[in-house]
Design an enzyme around this catalytic site. Sequence first.
Site, PDB file in Angstrom:
ATOM      1  N   ASP A 139       0.850  -1.200   0.000  1.00  0.00           N
ATOM      2  CA  ASP A 139       0.000   0.000   0.000  1.00  0.00           C
ATOM      3  C   ASP A 139       0.880   1.243   0.000  1.00  0.00           C
ATOM      4  O   ASP A 139       0.954   1.972   0.996  1.00  0.00           O
ATOM      5  CB  ASP A 139      -0.906   0.008   1.235  1.00  0.00           C
ATOM      6  CG  ASP A 139      -2.125  -0.874   1.063  1.00  0.00           C
ATOM      7  OD1 ASP A 139      -2.828  -0.715   0.061  1.00  0.00           O
ATOM      8  OD2 ASP A 139      -2.366  -1.731   1.930  1.00  0.00           O
TER       9      ASP A 139
ATOM     10  N   ARG B  47       6.120   2.924   3.760  1.00  0.00           N
ATOM     11  CA  ARG B  47       6.001   1.545   4.247  1.00  0.00           C
ATOM     12  C   ARG B  47       7.337   0.890   4.587  1.00  0.00           C
ATOM     13  O   ARG B  47       7.365  -0.073   5.352  1.00  0.00           O
ATOM     14  CB  ARG B  47       5.295   0.682   3.191  1.00  0.00           C
ATOM     15  CG  ARG B  47       3.931   1.206   2.764  1.00  0.00           C
ATOM     16  CD  ARG B  47       2.956   1.262   3.915  1.00  0.00           C
ATOM     17  NE  ARG B  47       1.640   1.738   3.499  1.00  0.00           N
ATOM     18  CZ  ARG B  47       0.688   2.132   4.330  1.00  0.00           C
ATOM     19  NH1 ARG B  47       0.903   2.105   5.635  1.00  0.00           N
ATOM     20  NH2 ARG B  47      -0.473   2.552   3.877  1.00  0.00           N
TER      21      ARG B  47
ATOM     22  N   LYS C 132      -8.385   2.467  -6.248  1.00  0.00           N
ATOM     23  CA  LYS C 132      -9.160   2.008  -5.089  1.00  0.00           C
ATOM     24  C   LYS C 132      -9.850   3.201  -4.413  1.00  0.00           C
ATOM     25  O   LYS C 132      -9.416   4.345  -4.605  1.00  0.00           O
ATOM     26  CB  LYS C 132      -8.250   1.264  -4.102  1.00  0.00           C
ATOM     27  CG  LYS C 132      -7.110   2.104  -3.513  1.00  0.00           C
ATOM     28  CD  LYS C 132      -6.186   1.240  -2.670  1.00  0.00           C
ATOM     29  CE  LYS C 132      -5.161   2.097  -1.953  1.00  0.00           C
ATOM     30  NZ  LYS C 132      -4.186   1.301  -1.191  1.00  0.00           N
ATOM     31  N   HIS C 133     -10.949   3.001  -3.693  1.00  0.00           N
ATOM     32  CA  HIS C 133     -11.674   1.795  -3.308  1.00  0.00           C
ATOM     33  C   HIS C 133     -13.049   1.868  -3.964  1.00  0.00           C
ATOM     34  O   HIS C 133     -13.922   2.586  -3.476  1.00  0.00           O
ATOM     35  CB  HIS C 133     -11.831   1.714  -1.798  1.00  0.00           C
ATOM     36  CG  HIS C 133     -10.524   1.843  -1.041  1.00  0.00           C
ATOM     37  ND1 HIS C 133      -9.927   3.057  -0.762  1.00  0.00           N
ATOM     38  CD2 HIS C 133      -9.695   0.890  -0.530  1.00  0.00           C
ATOM     39  CE1 HIS C 133      -8.802   2.847  -0.088  1.00  0.00           C
ATOM     40  NE2 HIS C 133      -8.630   1.544   0.070  1.00  0.00           N
TER      41      HIS C 133
ATOM     42  N   HIS D  61     -12.140  -0.829   8.312  1.00  0.00           N
ATOM     43  CA  HIS D  61     -11.313  -1.739   9.110  1.00  0.00           C
ATOM     44  C   HIS D  61     -12.036  -2.116  10.404  1.00  0.00           C
ATOM     45  O   HIS D  61     -11.750  -3.157  10.999  1.00  0.00           O
ATOM     46  CB  HIS D  61      -9.972  -1.089   9.470  1.00  0.00           C
ATOM     47  CG  HIS D  61      -9.086  -0.837   8.290  1.00  0.00           C
ATOM     48  ND1 HIS D  61      -9.248   0.256   7.468  1.00  0.00           N
ATOM     49  CD2 HIS D  61      -8.036  -1.539   7.794  1.00  0.00           C
ATOM     50  CE1 HIS D  61      -8.327   0.215   6.516  1.00  0.00           C
ATOM     51  NE2 HIS D  61      -7.584  -0.853   6.688  1.00  0.00           N
TER      52      HIS D  61
ATOM     53  N   ASP E  12     -10.625  -5.652  -1.206  1.00  0.00           N
ATOM     54  CA  ASP E  12      -9.879  -5.099  -0.084  1.00  0.00           C
ATOM     55  C   ASP E  12      -9.660  -6.255   0.898  1.00  0.00           C
ATOM     56  O   ASP E  12     -10.219  -7.348   0.737  1.00  0.00           O
ATOM     57  CB  ASP E  12     -10.666  -3.951   0.561  1.00  0.00           C
ATOM     58  CG  ASP E  12      -9.756  -2.955   1.280  1.00  0.00           C
ATOM     59  OD1 ASP E  12      -8.584  -3.292   1.529  1.00  0.00           O
ATOM     60  OD2 ASP E  12     -10.223  -1.841   1.596  1.00  0.00           O
TER      61      ASP E  12
END
Length: 544
Positions: free
Chosen positions: A80, A88, A184-185, A197, A269
């Site tokens: 991501d 990251r 996305k999304h 989430h 996802d």
Amino acid sequence: MNKSDLRRQVAELFVVRASGFNLDSQRLYPNLEESNSNLKRLLEEGVGGVILLGGTVKELEIRCNILKKWSGKPLLLCADIEEGVGQRFYGGTKFVPPMGIAQIYKKDQTLAISIAEKIGYFTGKEAKKIGLNWLLAPVCDINNNPNNPVINLRAWGEEPETVKSLTCAFQRGVSRSKMLTCAKHFPGHGNSEVDSHLDLPEIHNDLSKLEKFELIPFKSLINQGVNSVMIGHLLFPKIDPIFPATLSKRVVTDLLRIKFKFDGLVVSDALVMNAITNKYSSGKAAVMAFDAGIDLIMMPKDIDEAIDSLTDAFYSGKISLERLNVSRERRKKQLDLVRNEEDFKKEDLNNEDIKNKFLLDASKFSNSIIKSSIFVREESTIKAEFNDINLIQIDNFDQVSNKFFPALDLPKAVGFKNLIIHPLGISPWGKTNKRFLESGQFGNSKILAQLFVRGKPFVGLDYHNDHWIDALKNLEIEKRLSGIIIYGCPYLYDKIKKNIQYTTPLAYSPSQTEEAQNEILSRILQSKTTQKEIDKESSIEFTD
């Protein structure tokens, strides 16, 4: 075909989570990231993709080679990466969040589009060098709800035209580096107030409204050749009143496949997210997602259960083998675009001198964007007086884990005493009224408030920070406010800006990096202390 061979083919369509660190003990999220022994087993059994997080860029380069060796066949290796490789992986380049580029777009569209394309180019090339072949970016959601706790700064703007222009520019940049991309999304997560989430967001737009707003960037990216589209865990009751988008044929097949004529990869996802696991088992969710039209299943909570359930669905004829073959062919087609090893060997970045110059150019470019995106109110200068406090709100301890953290070290160097607020720490707020800071903790000291605030996954209700507006106003009335610096959220900054006097020092940066902190504080702190002196003091502290 026997069931064992069928299971291997089905496993190709799953993506599992792993750490970029080499040792199990180094995993940042061991509840989400497979152990090395399990990861090796899954890859040997045919799992076709890995999503990575953590580790240094050099470690990741080694890690990706190990994963390919364990698999013995072409792998999708993704992350991501929405704000540069450094978001990251340690040691990579970090860029200003997309919303910061959208702020530049409001003033200079041509400049912002140029910046977005360069970010895409630098990000794609750097990610490819460390072994990845698939960027799970750009975010195409339009953040038209300022209370959105999870998209927020990750979005490229709040208007369809802005997001369309900047995501298309980013896509053009990445495509020059022969990396796969992901819009996305779908069909749009920007107008939610719930983090998927944590729970399933409901968005009450019908298809007509979506086509006039949320779907515009996705259409443009599809027309421009984006390689994949990620479906969000979102319930649109006016389109499908029963199933979330990830599990909805009306969204995945009827809208994305048929109406938009998209024939690239469609990926879910992460199925480990509460929006799905609160209601569906790993096996049921995997079968329903694939049956809805999805090709690749991302991060089910129980990977073996998910693979077994989908294998059973094919073996029993519940889902046709033709669908399996179509998805496998789509995956192969995309992998073939980025698999040419000869091209990779010819890459300039395999030459160390050229690689170092590239990384230096990327870093300089990142710093130039930071300077363009920062706001400092005219003649804002802050001077420390006796016992003044540098009050910092953070939401991530990693932000202060480095030895040099300008937001702490620079104010300290000019006389401020540091005090850090964190959701897990002792609350600084009054017991009965969160609009007032507990005076006993601060005495009559003047306060420099530095607020690190941004929406992101899992932050939930902690994202809402409007209580700071009244608290800062009260400090200003009491003549105890030295200044305010907001890092991240533009919405809190806009509200505070409207509520405090023009004479109060105020600064804002969409970026929370050390470079952004240093840039702002060096402009507004009255100090003759140099960076060299701070470095010297730090080196003395380090010595035993």
